[in-house]
Design a protein around this motif. Structure first.
Motif, PDB file in Angstrom:
ATOM      1  N   THR A 507       0.847  -1.192   0.000  1.00 40.97           N
ATOM      2  CA  THR A 507       0.000   0.000   0.000  1.00 40.97           C
ATOM      3  C   THR A 507       0.881   1.241   0.000  1.00 40.97           C
ATOM      4  O   THR A 507       2.020   1.207   0.460  1.00 40.97           O
ATOM      5  CB  THR A 507      -0.923   0.035   1.235  1.00 40.97           C
ATOM      6  OG1 THR A 507      -0.128  -0.026   2.418  1.00 40.97           O
ATOM      7  CG2 THR A 507      -1.906  -1.128   1.218  1.00 40.97           C
ATOM      8  N   SER A 509       0.430   3.863   1.732  1.00 41.29           N
ATOM      9  CA  SER A 509       0.523   4.428   3.074  1.00 41.29           C
ATOM     10  C   SER A 509       0.025   3.386   4.065  1.00 41.29           C
ATOM     11  O   SER A 509      -0.561   2.369   3.683  1.00 41.29           O
ATOM     12  CB  SER A 509      -0.313   5.713   3.165  1.00 41.29           C
ATOM     13  OG  SER A 509      -0.358   6.190   4.492  1.00 41.29           O
ATOM     14  N   TYR A 512      -4.917   5.852   6.665  1.00 37.81           N
ATOM     15  CA  TYR A 512      -5.933   6.393   5.767  1.00 37.81           C
ATOM     16  C   TYR A 512      -7.060   6.993   6.591  1.00 37.81           C
ATOM     17  O   TYR A 512      -7.128   6.820   7.809  1.00 37.81           O
ATOM     18  CB  TYR A 512      -6.481   5.302   4.839  1.00 37.81           C
ATOM     19  CG  TYR A 512      -5.461   4.760   3.863  1.00 37.81           C
ATOM     20  CD1 TYR A 512      -5.284   5.343   2.619  1.00 37.81           C
ATOM     21  CD2 TYR A 512      -4.666   3.667   4.194  1.00 37.81           C
ATOM     22  CE1 TYR A 512      -4.356   4.850   1.720  1.00 37.81           C
ATOM     23  CE2 TYR A 512      -3.726   3.170   3.305  1.00 37.81           C
ATOM     24  CZ  TYR A 512      -3.571   3.769   2.070  1.00 37.81           C
ATOM     25  OH  TYR A 512      -2.639   3.282   1.187  1.00 37.81           O
ATOM     26  N   ASN A 516     -11.575   6.962   2.172  1.00 42.73           N
ATOM     27  CA  ASN A 516     -10.479   6.881   1.199  1.00 42.73           C
ATOM     28  C   ASN A 516     -10.564   5.581   0.404  1.00 42.73           C
ATOM     29  O   ASN A 516     -11.100   4.574   0.869  1.00 42.73           O
ATOM     30  CB  ASN A 516      -9.131   6.949   1.890  1.00 42.73           C
ATOM     31  CG  ASN A 516      -8.783   8.331   2.406  1.00 42.73           C
ATOM     32  OD1 ASN A 516      -7.885   8.495   3.208  1.00 42.73           O
ATOM     33  ND2 ASN A 516      -9.504   9.357   1.973  1.00 42.73           N
ATOM     34  N   VAL A 518      -8.204   2.743  -1.067  1.00 43.39           N
ATOM     35  CA  VAL A 518      -6.868   2.217  -0.822  1.00 43.39           C
ATOM     36  C   VAL A 518      -6.449   1.350  -2.003  1.00 43.39           C
ATOM     37  O   VAL A 518      -7.100   0.348  -2.309  1.00 43.39           O
ATOM     38  CB  VAL A 518      -6.840   1.385   0.479  1.00 43.39           C
ATOM     39  CG1 VAL A 518      -5.438   0.838   0.716  1.00 43.39           C
ATOM     40  CG2 VAL A 518      -7.300   2.231   1.659  1.00 43.39           C
ATOM     41  N   VAL A 574      -7.284   2.931   9.595  1.00 51.04           N
ATOM     42  CA  VAL A 574      -8.226   3.913   9.055  1.00 51.04           C
ATOM     43  C   VAL A 574      -8.759   4.742  10.220  1.00 51.04           C
ATOM     44  O   VAL A 574      -9.296   4.198  11.183  1.00 51.04           O
ATOM     45  CB  VAL A 574      -9.385   3.218   8.312  1.00 51.04           C
ATOM     46  CG1 VAL A 574     -10.370   4.255   7.803  1.00 51.04           C
ATOM     47  CG2 VAL A 574      -8.844   2.379   7.163  1.00 51.04           C
TER      48      VAL A 574
END
Length: 632
Positions: A507, A509, A512, A516, A518, A574
């Motif tokens: 990924t 990042s 999140y 968002n 992903v 998240v």
């Protein structure tokens, strides 16, 4: 007036039949009289005294015609439209995380649904109701309906979102309804004030208390990770305990006194050199639990396992370890090789033994790593579950598509091919100073099927890359120890650039925000991917390109990849948007859409059939009375 069954007017044909009966009916009877003189005087007198005497003689016919007309009119089922005032409602229901705040066991969202249901019961059926759900994307639930059951059904099972509300999108949907009825009232059910708005705002907040972790950061300073957390208490002052866990183990607790609505940053003293999973949380019974925990994964980046098989791993091992997210494992010798080295008489003899070892003398693995580096060693079969670097190979591995020739000695410099490709662009991503590199020998590459050439010496490729069957293979036809690379500033740049090319991060990042999307990049040899978290599980089979998921709930998520020889797991977190934790924030003004026009007239229909029946009964009774008088 309108007719529900116009064919009923065919009953008027009965009037023609009645007239025909009167035409055929005998009007006079023959009588013998002595004289007509008295009759003439009587008729003359009646004409003077009663000018409408003809109506009296025709009254029975008029009554019968009226009866037939009313019967036909009743069969046509007439309806009268009566104009009424419009009280149409357009309801916008905010579906954001802060609407999940609870009080007395009920969320703001639940209370809004109850109020909307009551409002719908009061409004329909005389007026219309529209309901728009302002979630991450605004969607209409029901449009201009006067059916109470349909409106209630549209609200059944509606769940509140964990992201931010799309109020502007909801107003756009409301605008399309206002074009049909500009006088319709817009009612916004929300959890914050929206001053100077042209709509009716119903704030469902009730001064709930929220203790929140607004942000959590890890900074790498002087070889250690330093953690800090931003926290706040809304609507009341509070004493909180912030607990820090590192890799599942308790690390530190901080007692904090917070003023009402005053965010504060707290620094922890714990400072690990690395971590996989850092968690901070507060254990409180507030109204909003979705911001009481925050996680950071992987030291901010994904960790990779690298196996380095080399007779002299000093320079290369140091360059690989410069990326703190790379775990470099250097295999040891087999027991037999270790015994030989130990029995060596002196250092020179020991070095000669090491130089003569083959790859079979090392305890290396062929599976379980993200990157396999072979320096002056050649595996019999290339690994298939990770990227491979061959540095100064002694022979061609099976299936590599290479054919190697003799070594060439001299004094050389590198020449960039200039042919742009994925590997070429990666090598030059951070301005690698290749012009400073000199070398004293290299090995000829006679054949390189499907390879991208990056550097050459005298037209002969010395750095090549290929991606086949999902495996990235990079080949150096030179020996780092016979170049000046290890003592130049360009060496770590080159190694870092090639790591970025060879190792694909799952990924982009590890943190999140709700709502968002992903993007997940599968490993080269991944056969399936599973994403699990936030109460959902999504499976992707036969992956050969990026997949993506939309994260609609806060919490920790796990990405599991099934490879040819193993499974891997990566995590990301998240978070709730910071603005959703602030229970005292003020929303933007919500303006009425610029829709011009007048409200259309709204009508209700009245069924007059019962009134016609009463009139018909009265006329029939009167007609019977007239018949009786004429006959008796």
């Amino acid at each position: 007036m309108s007719l529900a069954l116009p064919l009923g007017l065919l009953g008027l044909l009965g009037i023609a039949a009645l007239i025909l009966i009167y035409i055929l009916k005998p009007k006079y009877a023959e009588k013998a009289v002595s004289s007509t003189f008295v009759w003439k005087l009587t008729l003359k007198y009646k004409k003077k005294k009663l000018p409408f005497q003809w109506l009296r003689s025709s009254l029975l016919l008029i009554l019968q015609l009226s009866i037939l007309s009313l019967l036909a009119f009743s069969l046509a089922q007439p309806l009268f439209a009566v104009s009424i005032e419009s009280g149409e409602k357009i309801i916008i229901l905010e579906s954001s995380a802060s609407m999940l705040a609870q009080k007395d066991g009920r969320t703001r969202f639940d209370r809004a649904l109850t109020d909307i249901t009551r409002l719908a019961e009061e409004t329909v059926p005389k007026d219309k109701v529209s309901v728009i759900l302002a979630a991450g994307t605004a969607v209409p639930l029901v449009t201009r309906s006067d059916a109470e059951g349909l409106i209630k059904l549209s609200l059944t099972g509606v769940e509140c979102g964990y992201g931010q509300a799309d109020i502007p999108g909801a107003m756009t949907l409301a605008e399309s309804i206002l074009r049909e009825n500009p006088s319709a009232e817009i009612i916004l059910y929300t959890c914050r004030e929206h001053p100077d708005s042209g709509v009716t705002v119903k704030n469902m907040s009730d001064r709930e208390w929220n203790a929140a972790i607004l942000d959590f950061k890890a900074e790498f300073i002087e070889g250690y990770f330093r953690f800090s957390v931003e926290t706040a208490s809304y609507n009341t002052a509070a004493d909180l305990s912030l607990v820090l866990e590192i890799d599942g183990q308790f690390a530190e607790v901080k007692a904090v006194r917070l003023g009402a609505d005053q965010p504060q940053t707290v620094a922890f003293g714990a400072a690990p050199v690395s971590y996989d999973n850092a968690r901070v949380y507060i254990d409180v019974a507030d109204a909003f639990v979705y911001d009481n925990e925050f996680r950071l994964f992987g030291g901010g980046k994904q960790n990779f396992r690298i196996q380095l098989v080399s007779k002299a791993p000093l320079f290369l091992g140091a360059a690989l370890r410069a990326d703190r997210n790379c775990d470099v494992i250097v295999p040891g010798y087999t027991p037999e090789a270790a015994e030989l080295i130990q029995a060596a008489a002196n250092e020179a003899e020991r070095l000669m033994l090491i130089d003569g070892f083959t790859i079979d003398d090392y305890l290396y693995e062929s599976a379980g790593y993200d990157l396999y580096v072979y320096e002056r060693m050649t595996p019999g079969v290339l690994p298939v579950d990770g990227a491979v670097w061959l540095i100064n190979p002694e022979s061609e591995p099976s299936g590599s598509g290479l054919s190697l020739g003799a070594r060439v000695s001299g004094s050389f410099t590198l020449t960039a091919t200039g042919a742009g490709g994925e590997a070429y662009d990666a090598v030059f991503a951070n301005n690698f100073p290749y012009a400073d590199v000199t070398l004293s020998d290299y090995r000829r590459v006679l054949r390189a099927d499907g390879y991208e050439e990056i550097f050459t010496v005298g037209g002969n490729p010395v750095l090549l890359a290929r991606q086949a069957d999902g495996v990235k293979l990079t080949v150096f036809a030179l020996d780092f120890h016979n170049t000046n690379l290890p003592i130049t500033l360009g060496f770590p740049i080159l190694i870092n650039n090639l790591i970025q090319y060879s190792l694909t991060r799952t990924t982009e990042s590890y943190l999140y925000e709700v709502g968002n999307r992903v993007a997940i990049t599968p490993a080269a040899v991944a056969t399936s991917i599973t994403v699990e978290g936030g109460g959902i599980r999504q499976d992707f089979d036969a992956v050969n390109e990026k997949v993506s998921v939309t994260v609609n709930k806060s919490g920790a998520y796990t990405v599991t990849q099934t490879l040819r020889t193993k499974s891997t797991e990566e995590n990301f977190f998240v978070r709730i948007a910071k603005g959703q934790s602030d229970f005292n924030s003020v929303g933007e003004a919500v303006k009425l859409p610029p829709v011009s026009g007048t409200a259309p007239k709204v009508f209700d229909t009245i069924d007059i059939l019962s009134y016609l029946a009463l009139a018909l009964l009265a006329i029939i009774s009167f007609e019977w009375e007239r018949q009786y008088r004429e006959q008796y």
